[in-house]
Design an enzyme around this catalytic site. Structure first.
Site, PDB file in Angstrom:
ATOM      1  N   SER A  76      18.595 162.908  -8.524  1.00  0.00           N
ATOM      2  CA  SER A  76      18.263 161.574  -8.043  1.00  0.00           C
ATOM      3  C   SER A  76      19.248 161.000  -7.043  1.00  0.00           C
ATOM      4  O   SER A  76      18.884 160.662  -5.914  1.00  0.00           O
ATOM      5  CB  SER A  76      18.139 160.622  -9.242  1.00  0.00           C
ATOM      6  OG  SER A  76      17.932 159.297  -8.816  1.00  0.00           O
ATOM      7  N   HIS A 146      20.666 153.340  -7.214  1.00  0.00           N
ATOM      8  CA  HIS A 146      21.379 154.544  -7.672  1.00  0.00           C
ATOM      9  C   HIS A 146      22.279 155.194  -6.627  1.00  0.00           C
ATOM     10  O   HIS A 146      22.498 156.406  -6.639  1.00  0.00           O
ATOM     11  CB  HIS A 146      20.374 155.584  -8.210  1.00  0.00           C
ATOM     12  CG  HIS A 146      20.988 156.523  -9.205  1.00  0.00           C
ATOM     13  ND1 HIS A 146      20.481 157.784  -9.459  1.00  0.00           N
ATOM     14  CD2 HIS A 146      22.066 156.390 -10.023  1.00  0.00           C
ATOM     15  CE1 HIS A 146      21.213 158.379 -10.370  1.00  0.00           C
ATOM     16  NE2 HIS A 146      22.184 157.561 -10.739  1.00  0.00           N
TER      17      HIS A 146
END
Length: 536
Positions: A76, A146
């Site tokens: 990710s 993120h």
């Protein structure tokens, strides 16, 4: 029914818009919508062979083009770093992990202080939002960030976005985001939301709200980064009920059915077969084990279905506003399906499903991750195709409907998105930014020529590394060094994309050429922290 016929039959009778040219005027730049799924496998969606109902994502593909050899960064945070900047993740500071919400001193980031391993986006890069904002676009983001969270200077509004609603962390509770994994709007932390709440719905609703509140006719850029279908397994009851019983047939039967559909669609070649299987077969499970495992996959499928339903909500909004025709939309996944914690059962128990308090459990387990990545090898993090190959759709009704869901096998990667957006938005990628900081040149190239030319070579080589999972692609060849091996392997992707036949001993010169190129790249792109092999 063969190749693209199966896919096109899903849309028989729908009106098609044919535009003879990709050209555009300065006053007719498209809106841009970038949609990213989280931990979704290559074959989970319908237009890539999956059985999960995804009619809205499939309709995007039908109004555009599917890329079958498009690569992400395997996990990710490095993928999001590359997606946002058009650079390799080590160049921008996230070669390993982003900052952990539970640890505010930064000690969670291994090799902290090294350029490639800071755990947040550095200032030698520009984001898509910064580039498009300079080009006159409004810039909105909802969902999962993120790429840095400890310090407001790392947040979305400080990296070019006008509005943000979502989570700064890498995972959260879908039903009640809270604590370090809670919600933020613009630069303000929010309290836990009141029930009923579901992140997938809320991210979409705020995306529409941001667009709807726009007061002028300037084009907009929306980055909609779902946390679905990343664990924990949490879905709306109605969606779970819809998926209930669909996976009682088990891993092998679902996997083979996907493979057959993918062959019929022309996504894969029959002779590739299936990659290695790492778990028991379904008939080796007890009846209770089968029931529990099938339920986990049903909840996962419900999460994908809800994401698709929300994408449909956004599409319908843009259509009603008369904006869909001139909106370029990209859909992809950030990495292969997630096998964590690398067991048959996954995290937690089925009693933890839809638990309002826990966020880290449960997950659906390694076997279903292998099914999600049908027919490819391995899963998230690893450098085999199951870890880094993404389903990739690009749709722009005004200019691409004539392609009718065609496929492109041109090899592309996540860094190409920046170059593509710079191209279609007629933007300028800067050499300096952030008070004169030098900006690394783009690593990608625009995908637009490959949409018109199936034979267009976008890259001579592409590279990757994450936690010592290494790879390099050159033409039909791919060299891989897995985290569990000291040796490089070599695969002919044209004839063996499931990576079953290691040809390193048969073609040592090709392997040497590729690994030497990888070393050159690694030593020029901050791959090695100090004290590790190859550092210069």
């Amino acid at each position: 029914m063969k190749r693209n016929t199966l896919f096109n039959s899903m849309f028989a009778g729908l009106p098609m818009m044919v535009i003879p040219s990709m050209a555009q005027t300065d006053s007719d730049r498209p809106n841009i919508v970038l949609i990213m799924a989280d931990d979704m496998g290559y074959s989970d969606i319908g237009c890539f062979g999956g059985e999960i109902p995804t009619p809205n994502i499939d309709s995007l593909a039908q109004r555009g083009v599917r890329f079958t050899q498009f690569y992400n960064c395997g996990r990710s945070c490095p993928t999001r770093a590359s997606l946002l900047t058009g650079l390799y993740p080590h160049q921008v500071g996230i070669g390993e992990m982003s900052e952990d919400p539970e640890l505010k001193d930064g000690k969670d980031v291994e090799n902290q202080g090294e350029h490639g391993y800071m755990g947040y986006l550095n200032r030698n890069c520009v984001t898509l939002a910064e580039v498009l904002k300079e080009a006159g676009y409004h810039t909105y983001m909802t969902g999962k960030w993120h790429v840095g969270m400890h310090g407001r200077e790392k947040w979305p509004l400080q990296r070019g976005f006008e509005h943000f609603y979502g989570i700064l962390a890498g995972a959260t509770n879908y039903l009640r985001p809270h604590g370090g994994r809670g919600l933020t709007i613009d630069n303000t932390k929010l309290p836990p939301p009141q029930a009923p709440y579901y992140t997938t719905d809320a991210f979409t609703d705020h995306a529409i709200k941001f667009i709807d509140e726009q007061k002028d006719d300037k084009p907009f850029f929306l980055y909609l980064a779902f946390n679905a279908p990343h664990w924990p397994l949490q879905a709306k009851d109605k969606d779970i009920e819809m998926m209930a019983g669909r996976y009682n047939k088990g891993w092998q039967e679902v996997r083979e059915a996907r493979r057959k559909r993918m062959v019929e669609m022309g996504l894969i070649r029959d002779e590739w077969g299936l990659s290695e299987w790492e778990s028991r077969t379904w008939d080796q499970l007890t009846e209770q084990e089968q029931e529990n495992s099938a339920l986990r996959m049903s909840v996962y499928a419900a999460q994908v279905y809800s994401m698709d339903e929300n994408i449909g909500k956004l599409i319908n909004y843009l259509r009603a506003k008369g904006q869909l025709d001139n909106t370029l939309i990209i859909f992809l996944s950030d990495n292969g399906a997630c096998a964590e914690p690398y067991s048959e059962t996954g995290f937690g128990t089925i009693q933890d499903i839809n638990n309002l308090q826990h966020w880290v459990q449960p997950s659906y387990g390694k076997p279903w991750a292998e099914v999600s990545n049908t027919p490819y090898r391995k899963y998230k993090v690893r450098a085999y195709e199951g870890g880094i190959a993404t389903p990739f759709i690009i749709s722009w009704p005004r200019n691409m409907s004539r392609y009718n869901g065609e496929m492109r096998s041109n090899v592309g990667y996540i860094q190409d998105i920046m170059a593509t957006f710079v191209d279609v938005a007629e933007a300028e990628y800067p050499k300096t930014y952030h008070n004169g900081n030098t900006i690394f040149p783009m690593e990608g190239t625009s995908l637009m020529p490959a949409i018109e030319n199936k034979k267009k070579v976008l890259h001579e080589y592409i590279f990757g590394e994450h936690y010592d999972n290494r790879y390099v692609r050159w033409k039909n060849w791919k060299a891989v060094k897995d985290e569990k091996s000291k040796e490089w392997e070599l695969y002919d992707i044209d004839n063996d994309r499931t990576e079953r036949n290691d040809l390193s001993a048969k073609h040592p010169k090709i392997l040497k050429q590729l690994t030497e190129k990888w070393d050159e790249w690694a030593n020029s792109h901050f791959i090695y922290p100090k004290g590790k092999e190859g550092h210069k």
